[in-house]
Design an enzyme around this catalytic site. Structure first.
Site: not given
Length: 317
Positions: A98, A201, A224
């Site tokens: 994070c 990613g 994500c």
């Protein structure tokens, strides 16, 4: 090919997991992080972030859910990992990736990438404490600012006994810049280590997923942010399905509205749905028009009414 729905703090809650796993062929979900500091957290904290624990740690469509922990104290991370397992979690994931300033300031998330030896202690404490049948996984970035640091970090995690590792192919200082994606590092990690990997990613479509697999040699990918741009991204990446048409996105928004308002986060609905629109606008030009009509509303009812009106007047086939 395996596709994992990754966590997004404050965005991808259990209601969104339920909706997205119902319309996609995801293989696994990971929760928003449980913040661990200096205590064993009460059970209700785990149930709040992962109510799926009450149904076998799976979404209603049957997708397994792993609980993610974020913290830096090996003892308390291990204690809370055991609690998650005792409550029935299908697996425990540790967040070392994070990049949020508030999290990093308190020495959590990506801040630990600067301390591989502490990462090793955290992972080992959790692995030693957990039952052997409970998978322990971790998520990292390539490093704080030097991507070559990833090799020492991965070595620390592998030697500590983790079962699998998700690698976001950017450093913390890279943020989310598309130009900074470094999939080739994941390929190098795969060649040097034996821990199973998930590549993460810049996977926004089928072509991206295929390019990531070809570059990294890794058959598992995590999506994500893109899962909010295109609600059926899991199937787009996994099965080359066409992106969901806009009129079906409207139906999904109304379903989400019902879930959120009835759920335990109804008061947050206006902010949550506007946040989702910020992602949808990147894929669907129509979303920008509708967003302009709801952005001034601070209560759920007028937002839902406006979406229904939009559906009735502009989405009729």
């Amino acid at each position: 090919m395996r596709v994992v729905l990754g966590p997004m703090e404050g965005v991808l809650d259990h209601l969104m997991r339920e909706i997205l796993t119902d319309i996609n062929d995801y293989d696994l979900c990971v929760t928003e992080f449980v913040r661990v500091v200096d205590q064993l957290l009460p059970e209700h904290v785990f149930y709040r972030l992962c109510p799926e624990l009450k149904q076998g740690s799976k979404t209603k469509s049957g997708v397994p859910v792993h609980i993610q922990l974020l913290g830096q104290d090996p003892h308390w991370m291990a204690e809370n990992a055991v609690r998650a397992a005792e409550l029935g979690a299908k697996g425990v994931d540790i967040n070392f990736g994070c990049p949020a300033k508030l999290v990093n300031k308190s020495k959590g998330g990506a801040a630990l990438l600067q301390h591989p030896e502490l990462i090793h202690r955290v992972v080992k404490a959790c692995r030693d404490a957990l039952p052997q049948h409970t998978p322990l996984t971790a998520k990292i970035r390539l490093g704080w600012e030097n991507p070559n640091d990833c090799f020492e970090i991965v070595d620390a995690i592998q030697n500590a006994g983790a079962n699998e590792l998700t690698v976001h192919a950017r450093t913390k200082t890279d943020g989310y810049k598309a130009s900074e994606i470094k999939w080739s590092y994941i390929d190098e990690i795969r060649k040097r280590f034996h821990i199973p990997l998930i590549a993460n990613g810049e996977i926004w479509n089928f072509a991206d997923g295929q390019a990531c697999i070809e570059t990294t040699g890794v058959e598992s990918v995590m999506v994500c942010r893109g899962a909010f741009n295109i609600p059926n991204l899991g199937n787009v990446v996994k099965h080359n399905q066409a992106p969901m048409p806009w009129h079906d996105v409207i139906k999904l928004l109304l379903l989400y509205s019902q879930y959120e308002i009835k759920g335990d986060k109804g008061l947050y609905y206006p902010n949550r749905v506007k946040q989702w629109f910020s992602y949808l606008r990147q894929q669907y030009p129509q979303a920008d028009t509708l967003f302009r009509e709801i952005r001034t509303f601070n209560q759920a009812a007028p937002i839902v009414e406006k979406i229904k009106d939009y559906q009735n007047t502009r989405c009729l086939l």
